[in-house]
Motif scaffolding. Structure first.
Motif, PDB file in Angstrom:
ATOM      1  N   LEU A 251       0.827  -1.211   0.000  1.00 42.62           N
ATOM      2  CA  LEU A 251       0.000   0.000   0.000  1.00 42.62           C
ATOM      3  C   LEU A 251       0.861   1.260   0.000  1.00 42.62           C
ATOM      4  O   LEU A 251       0.545   2.245  -0.669  1.00 42.62           O
ATOM      5  N   ALA A 254       2.079   1.707  -3.366  1.00 43.51           N
ATOM      6  CA  ALA A 254       1.002   2.150  -4.260  1.00 43.51           C
ATOM      7  C   ALA A 254       0.725   3.645  -4.158  1.00 43.51           C
ATOM      8  O   ALA A 254       0.122   4.226  -5.055  1.00 43.51           O
ATOM      9  N   THR A 255       1.147   4.264  -3.075  1.00 41.54           N
ATOM     10  CA  THR A 255       0.926   5.706  -2.918  1.00 41.54           C
ATOM     11  C   THR A 255       2.086   6.536  -3.455  1.00 41.54           C
ATOM     12  O   THR A 255       2.185   7.718  -3.171  1.00 41.54           O
ATOM     13  N   ASN A 338      -8.148   9.778  -3.858  1.00 40.15           N
ATOM     14  CA  ASN A 338      -7.420   8.518  -4.069  1.00 40.15           C
ATOM     15  C   ASN A 338      -6.359   8.311  -2.991  1.00 40.15           C
ATOM     16  O   ASN A 338      -6.182   7.203  -2.477  1.00 40.15           O
ATOM     17  N   TYR A 342      -6.156   5.237  -0.085  1.00 41.94           N
ATOM     18  CA  TYR A 342      -4.982   4.433   0.238  1.00 41.94           C
ATOM     19  C   TYR A 342      -4.704   4.488   1.734  1.00 41.94           C
ATOM     20  O   TYR A 342      -4.428   3.468   2.375  1.00 41.94           O
ATOM     21  N   GLN A 345      -7.089   2.512   3.781  1.00 42.47           N
ATOM     22  CA  GLN A 345      -6.772   1.083   3.711  1.00 42.47           C
ATOM     23  C   GLN A 345      -5.539   0.755   4.557  1.00 42.47           C
ATOM     24  O   GLN A 345      -5.488  -0.295   5.209  1.00 42.47           O
ATOM     25  N   SER A 630      -0.453   0.583  -7.514  1.00 40.76           N
ATOM     26  CA  SER A 630      -1.570   1.499  -7.311  1.00 40.76           C
ATOM     27  C   SER A 630      -2.809   1.041  -8.069  1.00 40.76           C
ATOM     28  O   SER A 630      -3.934   1.092  -7.551  1.00 40.76           O
ATOM     29  N   ASN A 633      -4.261  -1.990  -6.321  1.00 37.01           N
ATOM     30  CA  ASN A 633      -4.929  -1.621  -5.079  1.00 37.01           C
ATOM     31  C   ASN A 633      -6.337  -1.087  -5.346  1.00 37.01           C
ATOM     32  O   ASN A 633      -7.280  -1.391  -4.618  1.00 37.01           O
TER      33      ASN A 633
END
Length: 751
Positions: A251, A254-255, A338, A342, A345, A630, A633
């Protein structure tokens, strides 16, 4: 003071200190037993055997640990016997030194555990010079007792393992959460620190590699330790923590946003990003605190600060819209939304870690099949042909082994010709600090010299205060335990403590402690200088010359990861396992690339060929893996529409571009399968879909329908993220192709 006491508690409860205690028990008990039995003269050999075989006692599979120590015992016995029988004959001794050094150091091709067995063998070779045995009977007795000492240490390790079976796993999990917390805090700075991004990214490369190393060790430890009756509750708990740490790490990856786009959208309005940045910092600190609690077993902290920070991050989206106004604010609001998703989560995963640590009864159960879990293991192969495959100057380990053998023989001859009192101290310094790369050798050399000087200064102070041999004995044991506990974390401190141990041990032999200290410092400096110079001039290995294969692997795994994400978009439930395996391989590949780049930065400036180009390639590959994560996810955590034809066309285009990059670097035949016009059309269609939804939303607002339903929001989010991320990935792949073409050309010119 409170923080100091906390750190002291964490150290004393750590598995590192536990291993130090194991060594302390392993070397003091034989002394005590032999003394009371009246066979004290046999104690030193037993102690040497225990000491030599302790390095292989590292976290991981119990079976592999036992095998490593048993092989180490056999190796140290054989090496010691060869050196002791060869000592009276100089030509034979020189041949034995060269052969043993080369062959034993080459064992390091079998990975980290192999390198520790190799180190034990080299250490046995050097310490054999300190053993005064002349007759065959005495030599065989010495070797047999050393073997017994090694088996004794294995028994001690086994007993400690039974007394605290999960200590190593807990320490690994704690270290992993600590690193992830630091990583999350570091990534938060990237949002607003525009001028510091290059430096921050270089720091992330180091931490990413450390996290991936911890995850690999945890996979070996947790996924190979399976019983026929299934996992215990405690094992289930540890595995849940491990899987959560992987999810949190992905995660965070993904950011990794398109920071150029962030700068363009927010410009001078970076204050709207501060709430998200602060949330990352708070979550990072919370993970660090949870990592400490795995060792301390204290009360889990309140989660109110986390929830308040999340609420403020959500409020910042509304504040941004109110300040900038729609439709101008839409793109920035979607970016913030968005990012918020993230982080929400991330917070859920952190709360999952909290629930597991708190032993909440309704935590999710695992159903990981044996055949599935085996796909996540990257176990070291121990086939004999791996050794033969490295018998080439192209092999880094072959060059290192040959370099080390030449250096050891040279150092011994130097000591022999100049009649240096303890030549083996010079040899010991060389085998401890000399590494395949120049940068690491130089760094360890500096730490070794500084640590030795500090240790010598402390020893001088103690000698001036007291002349008591009992004090010397106690301090020697305590220093050795602490040194063994710190050797992986702080080599400089470990070197200081080892120096104190050696000085006090030799004080029993030579009452003139100041003479011992003097020789110790001089020999360490001589050994360090020889090691650094030899690494620079003898068959040197420069990282810039060895990056090609690491880069090829990163390109290949990024492509597989991209295609696995495409499959996941089609059917998340069907392709979840194959995606997770591809993710693991991609993360390991980028970790190895990051580690190679880090080693490159330690080489001399004159040897850092194409440094900026390599940095660009590493950064682009890192950014690509984050952009892919990303997309995954979003797919997993949102109800998405079916993957469009345009999405699949762009995936094919990007994967082909990555393949072209691979082929150009590998000098393979290139086939272009997707025309640029087709890809551009697909890209325009995806952006057009987002624009259509955006226009529809503008029309609804004009008609007075200001409420935004969840379905429309998710549709806008999906269209915006997929359109922009696919455009971003296409641009990244093209930039990777250009950079690898330039890098490939530079390699060709150098030949």
């Amino acid at each position: 003071m409170k923080e100091i006491l906390k750190q002291l508690e964490l150290f004393l409860k750590s598995s590192n200190f536990d291993r130090g205690i194991r060594l302390g028990v392993g070397i003091t008990t034989p002394f005590a037993i032999m003394y009371f039995l009246g066979y004290f003269e046999y104690a030193p050999a037993l102690v040497v055997g225990a000491f030599l075989n302790a390095p292989g006692d590292i976290p991981g599979s119990v079976k592999r640990k036992v095998n490593a120590i048993l092989i180490s015992i056999g190796l140290t016995m054989v090496v010691t016997a060869i050196i002791l029988f060869s000592k009276p004959f100089l030509p034979l001794l020189l041949v034995a030194l060269a052969t043993i050094t080369f062959v034993v150091s080459l064992i390091s091709v079998y990975g980290f555990r192999g390198s520790l067995v190799s180190f034990s063998g080299l250490l046995a070779m050097v310490l054999a010079f300190a053993i005064q045995k002349e007759t065959a009977h005495d030599i065989l007795v010495q070797v047999a007792l050393m073997g017994a000492g090694g088996l004794w240490y294995l028994a001690v390790s086994f007993i400690f393992q039974k007394l605290a079976p999960k200590k190593d796993q807990n320490q690994l999990l704690s270290d992993t959460l600590l690193l992830i917390g630091e990583y999350l805090k570091l990534r938060s700075k990237l949002l607003t620190k525009k001028t510091m991004r290059d430096e921050l990214l270089k720091q992330t490369f180091v931490i990413q590699h450390q996290i991936n190393e911890k995850h690999e060790t945890l996979r070996e430890t947790l996924l190979t330790h399976r019983k026929r009756s299934g996992r215990t509750h405690y094992e289930e708990k540890q595995l849940l923590l491990f899987l959560s740490s992987i999810n949190i790490f992905e995660l965070i990856e993904a950011t990794h946003l398109d920071y150029d786009r962030i700068d363009r959208i927010f410009g001078k309005r970076k204050e709207f990003l501060k709430a998200s940045k602060n949330l990352n910092k708070i979550m990072g600190n919370h993970l660090i605190r949870l990592s400490e609690l795995l060792i301390q077993n204290d009360k889990i902290p309140n989660k109110d600060m986390l929830l308040n920070a999340l609420s403020k991050a959500n409020e910042s989206i509304t504040n941004y819209i109110d300040s900038v106004k729609l439709p101008e604010a839409r793109e920035g609001a979607l970016v913030l939304k968005n990012l918020y998703d993230y982080q929400e989560q991330l917070l859920q995963e952190i709360r999952a870690v909290r629930r597991v640590m708190a032993n909440v009864k309704d935590v999710s159960k695992l159903s990981l099949k044996r055949q599935d879990s085996s796909q996540f293991l990257t176990l070291q192969e121990y086939r004999l042909n791996i050794l033969f495959e490295n018998l080439s100057l192209e092999s880094t380990m072959f060059r290192h082994s040959l370099r080390l053998a030449i250096t050891i023989v040279f150092a011994y001859l130097l000591g022999f010709l100049f009649d240096i009192q303890n030549t083996y101290w010079i040899l010991l310094t060389i085998i401890v600090i000399m590494r395949p790369s120049y940068g690491l050798t130089k760094e360890r050399s500096k730490d070794r010299v500084i640590g030795t000087l500090i240790g010598a200064a402390v020893a001088i102070g103690i000698v001036l205060i007291t002349q008591n041999v009992v004090v010397y004995a106690v301090l020697a044991v305590v220093s050795l335990v602490l040194a063994f506990s710190l050797i992986q974390q702080n080599y400089k401190s470990a070197a200081a403590l080892i120096t104190i141990t050696i000085i006090f041990v030799y004080s029993f032999i030579n009452p003139d402690a100041f003479e011992v200290i003097q020789y110790r410092v001089i020999d360490t400096i001589i050994g360090s200088v020889i090691a650094v110079v030899a690494t620079y001039i003898l068959l040197p290995t420069w990282e810039a010359d060895n990056l090609k294969q690491v880069l090829l692997n990163a390109l290949e795994m990024n492509k597989k990861y991209l295609l696995a994400t495409q499959e996941l978009y089609q059917d998340p439930s069907k392709y979840k396992l194959s995606y997770n395996v591809a993710r693991k391989e991609a993360f390991l590949a980028i970790s190895n690339l990051n580690a190679a780049f880090q080693r490159l930065t330690q080489d001399p400036k004159s040897k850092q060929k194409e440094f900026q180009l390599i940095y660009e390639i590493v950064t682009l590959n890192q950014t690509m893996i984050s952009a892919i994560a990303s997309i995954r996810n979003f797919i997993i955590n949102h109800k998405t529409t079916p993957a469009s034809i345009e999405f699949n066309i762009l995936i094919k285009k990007i994967s082909n571009t990555l393949q072209m990059s691979y082929d150009r670097l590998d000098h393979a035949k290139i086939e272009k399968k997707v025309t640029e016009e087709t890809a551009e059309h697909a890209q325009d269609k995806l952006l057009e879909k987002y624009q259509q939804l955006s226009n529809m939303r503008d029309e609804n607002i004009r008609q007075g329908n200001t409420e935004l339903d969840t379905e429309t929001l998710h549709g806008l989010q999906e269209a915006y993220l997929i359109a922009n991320h696919m455009s971003w990935l296409k641009s990244l792949s093209e930039n990777i192709k250009k950079a690898t073409e330039s890098y490939g050309s530079s390699l060709t010119e150098d030949k």
